[in-house]
Design a protein around this motif. Structure first.
Motif, PDB file in Angstrom:
ATOM      1  N   UNK A 271       1.001  -0.955  -0.088  1.00  0.00           N
ATOM      2  CA  UNK A 271      -0.039  -0.040   0.014  1.00  0.00           C
ATOM      3  C   UNK A 271       1.098   1.325   0.013  1.00  0.00           C
ATOM      4  N   UNK A 272       0.675   2.152  -0.862  1.00  0.00           N
ATOM      5  CA  UNK A 272       1.343   3.673  -0.945  1.00  0.00           C
ATOM      6  C   UNK A 272       0.594   4.308   0.239  1.00  0.00           C
ATOM      7  N   UNK A 273       1.637   4.977   0.919  1.00  0.00           N
ATOM      8  CA  UNK A 273       1.030   6.003   2.050  1.00  0.00           C
ATOM      9  C   UNK A 273       1.467   7.477   1.492  1.00  0.00           C
ATOM     10  N   UNK A 274       0.383   8.330   1.397  1.00  0.00           N
ATOM     11  CA  UNK A 274       0.789   9.578   1.133  1.00  0.00           C
ATOM     12  C   UNK A 274       1.752  10.437   1.905  1.00  0.00           C
ATOM     13  N   UNK A 275       1.500   9.875   3.259  1.00  0.00           N
ATOM     14  CA  UNK A 275       2.410  10.804   4.278  1.00  0.00           C
ATOM     15  C   UNK A 275       3.803  10.512   4.165  1.00  0.00           C
ATOM     16  N   UNK A 276       4.391   9.445   3.217  1.00  0.00           N
ATOM     17  CA  UNK A 276       5.450   8.923   2.641  1.00  0.00           C
ATOM     18  C   UNK A 276       6.098   9.822   1.575  1.00  0.00           C
ATOM     19  N   UNK A 277       5.411  10.583   1.109  1.00  0.00           N
ATOM     20  CA  UNK A 277       5.715  11.099  -0.031  1.00  0.00           C
ATOM     21  C   UNK A 277       5.915  12.738   0.080  1.00  0.00           C
ATOM     22  N   UNK A 278       7.063  13.287   0.063  1.00  0.00           N
ATOM     23  CA  UNK A 278       7.531  14.606   0.261  1.00  0.00           C
ATOM     24  C   UNK A 278       8.077  15.304  -0.874  1.00  0.00           C
TER      25      UNK A 278
ATOM     26  N   UNK B 295      16.363  18.457   2.353  1.00  0.00           N
ATOM     27  CA  UNK B 295      16.474  16.808   3.161  1.00  0.00           C
ATOM     28  C   UNK B 295      16.141  17.335   4.358  1.00  0.00           C
ATOM     29  N   UNK B 296      16.745  17.988   5.135  1.00  0.00           N
ATOM     30  CA  UNK B 296      16.506  18.231   6.504  1.00  0.00           C
ATOM     31  C   UNK B 296      15.101  18.500   6.904  1.00  0.00           C
ATOM     32  N   UNK B 297      14.553  19.267   6.165  1.00  0.00           N
ATOM     33  CA  UNK B 297      13.148  19.641   6.350  1.00  0.00           C
ATOM     34  C   UNK B 297      12.243  18.259   6.072  1.00  0.00           C
ATOM     35  N   UNK B 298      12.481  17.519   5.046  1.00  0.00           N
ATOM     36  CA  UNK B 298      11.714  16.408   4.796  1.00  0.00           C
ATOM     37  C   UNK B 298      11.743  15.277   5.752  1.00  0.00           C
ATOM     38  N   UNK B 299      13.086  15.212   6.213  1.00  0.00           N
ATOM     39  CA  UNK B 299      13.157  13.867   7.154  1.00  0.00           C
ATOM     40  C   UNK B 299      12.602  14.417   8.472  1.00  0.00           C
TER      41      UNK B 299
END
Length: 343
Positions: free
Chosen positions: A215-222, A231-235
């Motif tokens: 299953x794809x999780x939308x919260x995992x896509x930034x 990268x800092x903001x995303x992680x």
């Protein structure tokens, strides 16, 4: 007294017209003759007057390069110096120079391109990016001005010469690599959503998940800028998820962004790859020197630039040549930032 073409011709025992053809790198002249004439030029200290030659040919012998956004991103990300080396190598082989258009925003860059083209300063243009919506592309296409793109066009794919990786397949293989190591909670940290490379890689990531019935999780896509801060903001956003829902692996669209990811995880006391696996794209020098060394998709950046130069010069010299797509191969360089999931 200055050395002339006639002096070179006499020294090399060839006709002056042969010297001119060697300077122009005419393919009808044999390599043996070219070497002899160039040796004579070196011995005599002769330097061709390219300005006079350009005026005679109504050619500038200059290629314009257009950056994807603000000069801050361009000068900070090591992708661009590497692609510039490739562009320079390809241009130098045909005795073309490069002219860079930069700006603090898209309007400045657009105006710079218009001034460059309408001022007759360049023979052709390389776009160092591909956007979903791009007024510069439309401007060049409407004027029928020679240009080549690094990246797949969002529209008019068969009508624009472009040099690209298969970014869909690269991202799909990268995701499959992590799935094979037991990861199912895989995050995707992409770049600007207006860039076609981001769109293609996201589709590849999603395709691999679907094929594996994950299953794809939308919260995992930034999506963030191609900078360390991106990268800092995303992680940081991903680490705000409850511990049991946090990803165990991350695909990061760029090595510079991945460096920001590594630094932030280290500050948070999260180990790579023991707690979270990381794999990124570009395989620049920093990926090998990071701690731990980054697994990264080598997209052969130098080759992208080199092929773009060659392709543009072909379009300039042979405007009726068919449009083409040049695919530069990629491969996953496996290092120590990615590993099997900890059970």
């Amino acid at each position: 007294m200055s050395i002339t073409i006639k002096d070179v011709a006499k020294y090399a025992d060839v006709a002056p017209s042969t010297v001119s053809r060697v300077i122009a790198n005419n393919p009808r002249i044999s390599e043996k003759t070219k070497e002899k004439v160039r040796a004579a030029m070196d011995e005599l200290g002769y330097h061709p007057n390219f300005i006079a030659r350009s005026l005679a040919n109504q050619s500038t012998q200059v290629i314009g390069l257009v950056t994807p956004g603000s000069s801050d991103v361009f000068f900070q990300n090591p992708f661009f110096p590497t692609v510039l080396r490739g562009l320079s190598e390809g241009a130098h082989e045909k005795q073309y120079a490069l002219q860079l258009v930069t700006g603090q925003n898209e309007e400045e860059i657009y105006n710079g391109v218009v001034q460059m083209v309408q001022g007759g300063r360049v023979d052709g243009v390389v776009l160092l990016y591909s956007k979903v919506e791009d007024r510069i592309l439309i401007y060049l296409r409407d004027r029928k001005f020679p240009f080549v793109m690094i990246g797949k066009p969002f529209n008019f794919v068969d009508e624009i010469t472009h040099v690209d990786n298969d970014n869909f397949q690269a991202a799909k293989e990268t995701t499959e690599y992590l799935i094979e190591m037991g990861h199912e909670r895989i995050a995707f940290i992409g770049g600007d959503k207006d860039l076609v490379v981001t769109v293609e890689r996201l589709l590849g990531y999603q395709g691999a998940l679907k094929q594996a019935d994950i299953d794809q999780k939308e919260e995992y896509i930034l999506h963030q800028s191609f900078l360390r801060e991106g990268g800092q903001d995303a992680v940081c956003e991903l680490m705000e998820l409850p511990l049991e829902f946090r990803p165990t692996a991350m695909i990061v669209a760029d090595d510079l962004m991945a460096l920001g990811v590594l630094n932030t995880l280290n500050e948070l006391g999260i180990s790579v790859p023991e707690d979270i696996s990381i794999i990124s794209f570009n395989n620049v020098l920093m990926s090998e020197m990071s701690r731990p060394p980054l697994s990264s998709v080598d997209i052969n950046i130098f080759e992208l630039g080199y092929e773009a130069s060659k392709s543009l010069i072909q379009r300039i010299e042979k405007p009726d040549e068919p449009f083409k797509r040049v695919i530069v191969p990629h491969n996953i360089v496996k290092r120590f930032s990615s590993g099997f999931i900890k059970l």
